[in-house]
Design an enzyme around this catalytic site. Structure first.
Site, PDB file in Angstrom:
ATOM      1  N   PRO A 140       3.022  -4.811  -3.245  1.00 16.13           N
ATOM      2  CG  PRO A 140       2.732  -4.892  -0.889  1.00 16.13           C
ATOM      3  CD  PRO A 140       3.630  -5.556  -2.105  1.00 16.13           C
ATOM      4  CD1 TRP A 141      -1.784  -1.086  -3.105  1.00 13.84           C
ATOM      5  CD2 TRP A 141      -1.819   0.092  -1.104  1.00 13.84           C
ATOM      6  NE1 TRP A 141      -3.081  -1.210  -2.321  1.00 13.84           N
ATOM      7  CE2 TRP A 141      -2.882  -0.662  -1.145  1.00 13.84           C
ATOM      8  CE3 TRP A 141      -1.520   1.123  -0.029  1.00 13.84           C
ATOM      9  CZ2 TRP A 141      -3.851  -0.578  -0.003  1.00 13.84           C
ATOM     10  CZ3 TRP A 141      -2.186   0.988   1.072  1.00 13.84           C
ATOM     11  CH2 TRP A 141      -3.430   0.084   1.026  1.00 13.84           C
TER      12      TRP A 141
ATOM     13  CE  LYS B 184       1.358  -6.508 -10.900  1.00 15.13           C
ATOM     14  NZ  LYS B 184       0.913  -5.306 -10.155  1.00 15.13           N
ATOM     15  N   PRO B 185       5.579  -3.622  -9.564  1.00 10.58           N
ATOM     16  CG  PRO B 185       6.456  -1.617  -9.720  1.00 10.58           C
ATOM     17  CD  PRO B 185       6.318  -3.033 -10.407  1.00 10.58           C
TER      18      PRO B 185
ATOM     19  CG  LEU C 258      -3.057   2.142  -6.110  1.00 12.68           C
ATOM     20  CD1 LEU C 258      -3.872   1.561  -4.904  1.00 12.68           C
ATOM     21  CD2 LEU C 258      -3.915   3.183  -6.901  1.00 12.68           C
TER      22      LEU C 258
ATOM     23  CB  SER D 230      -5.355  -8.706  -0.519  1.00  7.39           C
ATOM     24  OG  SER D 230      -5.552  -9.262  -1.910  1.00  7.39           O
TER      25      SER D 230
ATOM     26  CB  ALA E  32      -8.693 -11.924  -1.836  1.00 10.28           C
TER      27      ALA E  32
ATOM     28  CD  GLU F 155       3.702 -10.308   3.995  1.00 13.89           C
ATOM     29  OE1 GLU F 155       2.550 -10.447   4.648  1.00 13.89           O
ATOM     30  OE2 GLU F 155       4.140  -9.357   3.672  1.00 13.89           O
TER      31      GLU F 155
ATOM     32  CD  GLU G 295      -5.134  -7.133   6.202  1.00 15.46           C
ATOM     33  OE1 GLU G 295      -3.907  -7.248   6.357  1.00 15.46           O
ATOM     34  OE2 GLU G 295      -5.294  -7.792   4.918  1.00 15.46           O
TER      35      GLU G 295
END
Length: 480
Positions: free
Chosen positions: A150-151, A175-176, A179, A230, A232, A251, A386
């Site tokens: 994630p970012w 894969k970052p 963002l 997330s 989802a 996570e 969240e």
């Protein structure tokens, strides 16, 4: 400088993107800091193929653990030498401030050093049972691991996941987030220039399109998906990866509770830590945030008044200012999402006691004030979903049983806290919370397995050698 116009990193080579480029925007200034390479579906496939070849045909998977450890030591040393550059990148790309530098940047090199030590300890273990002979238990690398990050904490999560996968003997495609693409590409540059990690062992691609990213969860040449993000998206990753029964480590989100017991004597320092852990940590953009604060009726008004005063005193602003205590949200869309949650909470009956908008004087940048809501219903949207912003929901409880019930009234179970003068009582309450890790009186778990219950994911990162085993498969050999 690590802020640069990069290419994709595939099979040890820098490759020009086939799908053009996209803007990488600073959340503090809204200025374009770089144009990131947009990998095509085909190029993501090429990265997977390179990782597959490097595992099946290359030396990495069959290297002695000590040899892999030496490469990770090189990585840790190089990361530490370039900490200042990574911190400068973190300030402009994802809004990291000075008092978050250690957790966001400086710790990454130490994680590589630690992973090297763990890799060197990997060895077959004889075990005894009721049968004849000896059983030899060994752990084998899974193969190709796709890593999706994630970012919010991109550098340390990129490094942690790559460390564990490599220490276990796997090859990876990282894969970052679109963002924060430079965080992953800068890591690739360090690996390329300062380590002996063979070509194809680490590949970094930065697609912006869902089709290209999805290949990293469906391609049959991939053996494992390690994802942080997330809940989802985590569910979607799990569903896609399940078609080929890939191993998965997820996570995901959190909606953690911080319970203040009635016997707690809260000092100003404790309240400052509480506000940080519950609200202002990376502008609330942290899955481990304790975003629900549970207070007994006898303490409610006093604690809220003190927290409001502290929240209004938090200096929000430019991450390059060393006195700033909270930076921006990552994007305009994220700021709008936070505002929608706050407005919805007020419409649902919550009371806005501070914050709730853009700080005065900030016409540029994705800033949002530290925000505190009271009279929050435990079943309301803001108490259940969240927010991922600097928003603290305060809830009242009657007794310990009620506090535990409210804390567990969540689809998530990632983190949490209990505060109390009677430590035994506080630990007793903590044991009853359905969560992956929990702090008592501000003392969080150390080098322990990290992960969550319920929609917060499954599998565990870190925690010593067990963290490597998440990226490996146990194999038993019977020896007469």
């Amino acid at each position: 400088m690590l802020v640069d116009t990069y290419q994709l990193y595939i099979d040890g080579q820098w490759v020009e993107p086939q799908d053009g480029r996209y803007d990488d925007v600073s959340p503090a200034t809204e200025a374009v800091i770089a144009i990131a390479p947009d990998a095509s579906v085909g190029q993501v496939g090429e990265a997977v193929a390179a990782a597959r070849r490097a595992f099946d045909e290359g030396p990495w998977g069959t290297m002695a653990p000590q040899e892999r450890a030496a490469c990770l030591t090189q990585l840790g040393d190089a990361l530490q030498k370039h900490n200042d550059e990574f911190f400068a990148l973190s300030q402009v790309e994802w809004g990291c401030i000075a008092n978050e530098r250690v957790m966001q940047v400086d710790g990454a090199g130490y994680m590589s050093m630690h992973a090297a030590q763990l890799a060197a300890k990997l060895a077959d273990k004889p075990i005894t049972g009721v049968g004849a002979g000896t059983t030899l238990l060994r752990y084998e690398p899974l193969g190709v691991v796709s890593i999706l990050t994630p970012w919010n904490f991109p550098h340390c999560l990129n490094v942690m996941k790559v460390n564990n996968a490599l220490a276990a003997g796997n090859t990876v495609v990282l894969k970052p987030s679109p963002l924060t693409p430079l965080a992953g590409l800068a890591l690739a540059r360090i690996i390329d220039e300062y380590t002996d990690i063979p070509p194809g062992v680490v590949n970094v691609v930065t697609p912006s399109r869902v089709e290209a990213a999805k290949l990293l969860t469906t391609d049959p040449r991939i053996d494992m998906v390690s994802f942080t993000g997330s809940s989802a998206v985590g569910c979607a990753v799990m569903s896609a990866a399940g078609q080929t029964m890939k191993r998965i480590l997820l996570e995901c989100g959190g909606k953690s509770a911080s319970i203040v017991l009635g016997d707690t004597e809260l000092t100003d320092q404790m309240l400052e830590q509480m506000l940080f852990d519950c609200c202002s940590l990376h502008a609330g953009q942290a899955c481990i945030l304790h975003s629900r604060l549970l207070l007994p009726e006898s303490m409610h008004d006093e604690v809220v008044d003190r927290l409001v005063a502290l929240a209004r005193d938090v200096k929000v602003g430019d991450p390059t200012d060393p006195d700033v205590r909270m930076g921006p949200l990552i994007s305009a869309a994220q700021r709008d999402r936070v505002a929608t949650h706050v407005n919805g909470a007020v419409n649902d009956g919550a009371k806005l006691v501070t914050g709730g908008g853009r700080p005065a004087g900030f016409d540029v940048g994705f800033y949002y004030e530290p925000t505190i809501l009271t009279d929050v219903d435990p079943d309301s949207t803001v108490a259940q979903e969240e927010v991922f912003g600097p928003v603290l929901s305060v809830l009242r409880y009657r007794d310990d049983d009620d506090a535990v019930a409210i804390a567990n009234n969540s689809r998530y179970g990632l983190s949490g806290a209990v505060w109390g003068a009677d430590v035994d009582r506080a630990v007793g309450v903590a044991r009853r919370i359905r969560t992956g890790q929990i702090a008592v009186n501000g003392c969080g778990p150390g080098d322990a397995p990290f992960g969550g219950f319920k929609l917060s994911g499954f599998g565990r990162e870190g925690g010593g050698i067990g963290g490597l085993y998440q990226y490996m498969e146990p194999m038993a050999i019977g020896i007469p």
